[in-house]
Scaffold this motif. Structure first.
Motif, PDB file in Angstrom:
ATOM      1  N   PHE A  26       0.495  -1.534  -0.019  1.00 47.41           N
ATOM      2  CA  PHE A  26       0.176   0.128  -0.188  1.00 47.41           C
ATOM      3  C   PHE A  26       0.963   0.824   0.028  1.00 47.41           C
ATOM      4  O   PHE A  26       0.752   1.780  -1.175  1.00 47.41           O
ATOM      5  CB  PHE A  26      -1.124   0.427   1.389  1.00 47.41           C
ATOM      6  CG  PHE A  26      -1.446   1.110   1.816  1.00 47.41           C
ATOM      7  CD1 PHE A  26      -2.894   1.179   0.457  1.00 47.41           C
ATOM      8  CD2 PHE A  26      -1.538   1.950   1.921  1.00 47.41           C
ATOM      9  CE1 PHE A  26      -3.881   2.985   0.108  1.00 47.41           C
ATOM     10  CE2 PHE A  26      -2.728   3.166   2.158  1.00 47.41           C
ATOM     11  CZ  PHE A  26      -3.401   3.362   1.211  1.00 47.41           C
ATOM     12  N   ILE A  27       1.761   1.368   0.834  1.00 43.64           N
ATOM     13  CA  ILE A  27       3.017   2.672   0.861  1.00 43.64           C
ATOM     14  C   ILE A  27       3.334   2.702  -0.204  1.00 43.64           C
ATOM     15  O   ILE A  27       3.790   4.307  -0.716  1.00 43.64           O
ATOM     16  CB  ILE A  27       4.002   2.747   2.410  1.00 43.64           C
ATOM     17  CG1 ILE A  27       3.099   2.305   3.354  1.00 43.64           C
ATOM     18  CG2 ILE A  27       4.372   3.274   1.784  1.00 43.64           C
ATOM     19  CD1 ILE A  27       2.096   3.631   3.811  1.00 43.64           C
ATOM     20  N   ALA A  28       3.992   1.568  -0.903  1.00 43.99           N
ATOM     21  CA  ALA A  28       4.790   0.958  -2.744  1.00 43.99           C
ATOM     22  C   ALA A  28       3.846   1.912  -3.626  1.00 43.99           C
ATOM     23  O   ALA A  28       4.203   3.278  -3.907  1.00 43.99           O
ATOM     24  CB  ALA A  28       5.053   0.109  -2.648  1.00 43.99           C
ATOM     25  N   LEU A  29       2.509   2.021  -3.051  1.00 45.96           N
ATOM     26  CA  LEU A  29       1.449   2.663  -4.155  1.00 45.96           C
ATOM     27  C   LEU A  29       1.146   4.314  -4.323  1.00 45.96           C
ATOM     28  O   LEU A  29       1.192   4.547  -5.425  1.00 45.96           O
ATOM     29  CB  LEU A  29       0.505   2.024  -3.740  1.00 45.96           C
ATOM     30  CG  LEU A  29      -0.293   0.229  -4.707  1.00 45.96           C
ATOM     31  CD1 LEU A  29      -1.547   0.103  -4.576  1.00 45.96           C
ATOM     32  CD2 LEU A  29      -0.193   0.352  -6.472  1.00 45.96           C
ATOM     33  N   LEU A  30       1.571   4.118  -3.139  1.00 45.19           N
ATOM     34  CA  LEU A  30       1.242   5.173  -2.608  1.00 45.19           C
ATOM     35  C   LEU A  30       2.450   6.453  -3.185  1.00 45.19           C
ATOM     36  O   LEU A  30       2.680   7.509  -3.318  1.00 45.19           O
ATOM     37  CB  LEU A  30       1.447   5.811  -0.960  1.00 45.19           C
ATOM     38  CG  LEU A  30      -0.478   5.513  -0.737  1.00 45.19           C
ATOM     39  CD1 LEU A  30      -0.333   5.981   1.142  1.00 45.19           C
ATOM     40  CD2 LEU A  30      -1.738   5.584  -1.280  1.00 45.19           C
ATOM     41  N   LYS A  31       3.600   5.968  -3.308  1.00 44.07           N
ATOM     42  CA  LYS A  31       5.229   6.638  -3.064  1.00 44.07           C
ATOM     43  C   LYS A  31       5.426   6.562  -5.127  1.00 44.07           C
ATOM     44  O   LYS A  31       6.297   6.923  -5.248  1.00 44.07           O
ATOM     45  CB  LYS A  31       5.909   5.885  -2.000  1.00 44.07           C
ATOM     46  CG  LYS A  31       6.156   6.029  -1.119  1.00 44.07           C
ATOM     47  CD  LYS A  31       7.291   5.498  -0.742  1.00 44.07           C
ATOM     48  CE  LYS A  31       6.790   5.598   0.960  1.00 44.07           C
ATOM     49  NZ  LYS A  31       8.654   4.874   1.463  1.00 44.07           N
ATOM     50  N   LEU A  32       4.418   5.534  -5.173  1.00 41.30           N
ATOM     51  CA  LEU A  32       4.635   5.754  -6.765  1.00 41.30           C
ATOM     52  C   LEU A  32       4.828   6.450  -7.895  1.00 41.30           C
ATOM     53  O   LEU A  32       6.216   6.936  -8.770  1.00 41.30           O
ATOM     54  CB  LEU A  32       3.286   4.837  -7.939  1.00 41.30           C
ATOM     55  CG  LEU A  32       4.031   3.126  -7.339  1.00 41.30           C
ATOM     56  CD1 LEU A  32       3.164   2.094  -8.357  1.00 41.30           C
ATOM     57  CD2 LEU A  32       4.869   2.737  -7.906  1.00 41.30           C
ATOM     58  N   PRO A  33       4.335   7.677  -8.078  1.00 41.30           N
ATOM     59  CA  PRO A  33       4.113   8.490  -8.999  1.00 41.30           C
ATOM     60  C   PRO A  33       6.022   9.896  -7.950  1.00 41.30           C
ATOM     61  O   PRO A  33       5.826  10.756  -9.148  1.00 41.30           O
ATOM     62  CB  PRO A  33       2.995   9.705  -7.963  1.00 41.30           C
ATOM     63  CG  PRO A  33       2.005   8.659  -7.703  1.00 41.30           C
ATOM     64  CD  PRO A  33       3.016   7.690  -6.690  1.00 41.30           C
ATOM     65  N   PHE A  34       6.208   9.757  -7.277  1.00 37.75           N
ATOM     66  CA  PHE A  34       7.398  10.174  -7.367  1.00 37.75           C
ATOM     67  C   PHE A  34       8.677   9.462  -7.052  1.00 37.75           C
ATOM     68  O   PHE A  34       9.680  10.022  -6.495  1.00 37.75           O
ATOM     69  CB  PHE A  34       7.257  10.913  -5.319  1.00 37.75           C
ATOM     70  CG  PHE A  34       5.969  11.180  -4.734  1.00 37.75           C
ATOM     71  CD1 PHE A  34       5.677  12.609  -5.255  1.00 37.75           C
ATOM     72  CD2 PHE A  34       5.411  10.493  -4.272  1.00 37.75           C
ATOM     73  CE1 PHE A  34       4.664  13.472  -4.646  1.00 37.75           C
ATOM     74  CE2 PHE A  34       3.929  10.953  -4.137  1.00 37.75           C
ATOM     75  CZ  PHE A  34       3.869  12.542  -4.098  1.00 37.75           C
TER      76      PHE A  34
END
Length: 329
Positions: free
Chosen positions: A318-326
């Motif tokens: 989940f955290i990786a998904l949130l960070k994908l745009p960056f």
């Protein structure tokens, strides 16, 4: 000649057990080299390996300034003298026929990669660690991977733990993807499979992974596993680099989080999260109770181990998904 490559980093607790199992192998010692590729360990790992190397000429220590496993494997592959290459792990011990069995089946099956079942154990056995061992060996904990649940016959599969290849396989399918801190073995195997290569798992030997023995260790390791499931797909642009089981903990976590978020606009949505959590805890309780009764393992430790594994894994994704745009590829 056989070249065995073992990526290592701060493995002082496990490295001696690994090396001792290597020295017990029935493969001819004069026709083998073992390359320990170290990510510049800060503990006593390097000294332990050097001590063994002084006594056993087949053991060599190489440096990996980039630290991670795919860099270590590529360094080892490029330095290897053998026409067959086996990858091993420092957290693991090996049956005495492990090398011989892999090499013989690689040739007999005309395979591109072969592997064995990987069992799970712990160094220090107590009620908590035995529960952790069971959860990390159970299909409700780690999925239904063939190499975890065991086999009776040779099977063609899409991935195996570690691996045994002819050295020219890497010229044909490429080296390890150095972007992948985790899942680099799975990604390589999927690449071989997509390219028409044959991968087999064999029942005639096995290795034993020595698991982390604390809930903190399990949480940290599986958070990273979950994180790198997302990043593996992102970097490779291949959803098929992994299997659906790798994302199940994320789907469960989303079944809790999305209704909670939706409840900001529509309060009854919370009921969906409640039902999802209740069903999960009920099923998990039944599974843990069954294992506790049949295998005489602590129910509480089983229950906590399952929850720790599932939630840390899902949270990492989940955290990786949130960070994908960056994240830049």
């Amino acid at each position: 000649m056989l070249s065995v490559i073992c990526p290592i980093y701060n493995e002082e607790k496990y490295i001696s057990h690994c090396i001792e199992s290597i020295l017990l192998q029935d493969y001819p010692k004069g026709d083998i080299e073992v390359l320990f590729v170290d990510g510049m360990s800060s503990d006593h790992t390097r000294q332990i390996v050097n001590d063994y190397a002084e006594e056993y000429p087949l053991i060599h220590l190489l440096n990996n300034p980039n630290k991670t496993v795919p860099y270590a494997m590529n360094i080892g592959i490029q330095a290897a003298k053998g026409d067959i290459i086996i990858r091993i792990d420092a957290h693991t011990i090996y049956e005495k026929n492990y090398f011989t069995t892999l090499c013989s089946h690689l040739i007999e099956l005309k395979a591109d990669n072969v592997g064995t079942v990987c069992k799970t154990d712990v160094l220090n056995k107590n009620p908590k660690t035995l529960a952790i061992r069971e959860v990390l060996s159970n299909k409700w904990g780690v999925g239904n991977s063939t190499f975890r649940i065991g086999i009776k016959d040779i099977q063609e599969v899409d991935t195996v733990p570690f691996g045994c290849w002819r050295s020219d396989v890497f010229n044909k399918y490429g080296y390890y993807d150095v972007r992948l801190v985790r899942n680099q073995d799975i990604e390589l195997n999927k690449r071989i499979h997509r390219g028409g290569g044959k991968i087999y798992i064999i029942p005639d030997s096995f290795c034993t992974y020595l698991a982390r023995e604390t809930f903190k260790g399990i949480a940290k390791n599986n958070y990273s596993n979950g994180k790198w499931n997302i990043l593996t797909v992102y970097y490779t642009n291949q959803l098929s680099s992994l299997s659906i089981r790798h994302f199940t903990p994320l789907f469960f976590l989303l079944s809790l989080l999305l209704p909670i978020i939706a409840s900001i606009f529509y309060l009854p949505s919370l009921f969906l999260a409640f039902v999802s959590l209740l069903c999960y805890l009920l099923v998990l309780g039944i599974i843990s109770m069954n294992l506790s009764i049949n295998k005489k393992i602590s129910f509480n430790y089983l229950f906590i181990s399952f929850i720790t594994l599932h939630f840390s894994y899902g949270l990492g994704s989940f955290i990786a998904l949130l960070k994908l745009p960056f994240i830049r590829k």
